[in-house]
Design an enzyme around this catalytic site. Structure first.
Site, short mmCIF file in Angstrom:
data_model
loop_
_atom_site.label_atom_id
_atom_site.label_comp_id
_atom_site.label_asym_id
_atom_site.label_seq_id
_atom_site.Cartn_x
_atom_site.Cartn_y
_atom_site.Cartn_z
N CYS A 1 0.89 -1.16 0.00
CA CYS A 1 0.00 0.00 0.00
C CYS A 1 0.93 1.21 0.00
O CYS A 1 1.54 1.51 1.02
CB CYS A 1 -0.92 0.02 1.22
SG CYS A 1 -1.89 1.55 1.24
N CYS B 1 -0.47 4.10 2.54
CA CYS B 1 -0.51 3.95 3.99
C CYS B 1 -0.22 2.50 4.36
O CYS B 1 0.91 2.06 4.24
CB CYS B 1 -1.84 4.43 4.55
SG CYS B 1 -3.28 3.92 3.58
N SER B 2 -1.21 1.74 4.76
CA SER B 2 -0.93 0.37 5.20
C SER B 2 -2.13 -0.53 4.99
O SER B 2 -2.37 -1.43 5.79
CB SER B 2 -0.54 0.38 6.67
OG SER B 2 -1.59 0.96 7.44
N CYS B 3 -2.90 -0.30 3.92
CA CYS B 3 -4.09 -1.12 3.67
C CYS B 3 -3.69 -2.59 3.58
O CYS B 3 -2.71 -2.94 2.92
CB CYS B 3 -4.77 -0.68 2.38
SG CYS B 3 -5.34 1.03 2.48
FE FE Z 1 -3.39 2.03 2.78
#
Ligand code: FE
Length: 187
Positions: A92, A95-97
């Site tokens: 991602c 961000c951190s999906c």
């Molecule tokens: Fe994300």
């Protein structure tokens, strides 16, 4: 950060906006019930059951939900099948999906800026950092999770596992192999 989180939690609980017992249940869920073992079962079933595999590739959200895994961060799943010609890796960049219902919470490196930038610029270098060298003819495709879609990589089934039960196959499926920064374990 820990102090800030605790202070925020205390204030929210005092004002009655959150129930500490509910928070405990959530945390316990992610620590003990939800994690990469769920995804490993999905992959093992895809390896062992051709009909399930076809369903997973067609409609991953429904196929995964049939095993009881769904909910937040797993509403729109896409399964990516690795083959000798094509490897898949997920990042991602924003961000951190991450697909919580099948993989749990993301590892720290998945959220780090170096992984998020280098996975796109230099996927082979990132794979090398993880100790993975792909055969020369294998192309790498990098998939960028969006705010909506979550990906699950189906690693290649290791040779020498003919006739294995799903339960036994699942022991070969690592978290990283379902992100694409690793391969399934060899038996
Ligand atoms: Fe994300």
């Amino acid at each position: 950060m820990d102090l800030r989180v605790r202070a925020l939690e205390t204030v929210l609980a005092q004002k009655g906006y959150i129930d500490p017992a509910a928070l405990d249940v959530l945390i316990d869920n992610y620590q003990t019930r939800i994690g990469p073992r769920n995804g490993a079962q999905v992959v093992a079933k895809a390896w062992a059951d051709a009909d399930f595999r076809a369903w997973l590739l067609r409609d991953a959200t429904a196929a995964i939900a049939s095993l009881g895994y769904g909910g937040r961060q797993g509403e729109h799943m896409v399964a990516l099948e690795c083959t000798p010609a094509q490897h898949h890796m997920v990042v991602c960049t924003l961000c951190s999906c991450y697909p919580w219902p099948v993989l749990g919470l993301p590892p720290t490196w998945y959220k780090s800026a170096p992984y998020r930038s280098r996975a796109v610029q230099d996927p082979h270098g990132v794979l090398a950092d993880f100790g993975v060298t792909l055969p020369e003819g294998t192309a790498v495709r990098v998939w960028d999770s969006t705010a909506e879609v979550r990906y699950l990589v189906i690693p290649q089934r290791p040779a020498g596992t003919d006739g294995w039960s799903e339960e036994r196959l699942a022991t070969l499926v690592t978290r990283d192999s379902m992100i694409g920064t690793g391969l399934a374990r060899q038996p």
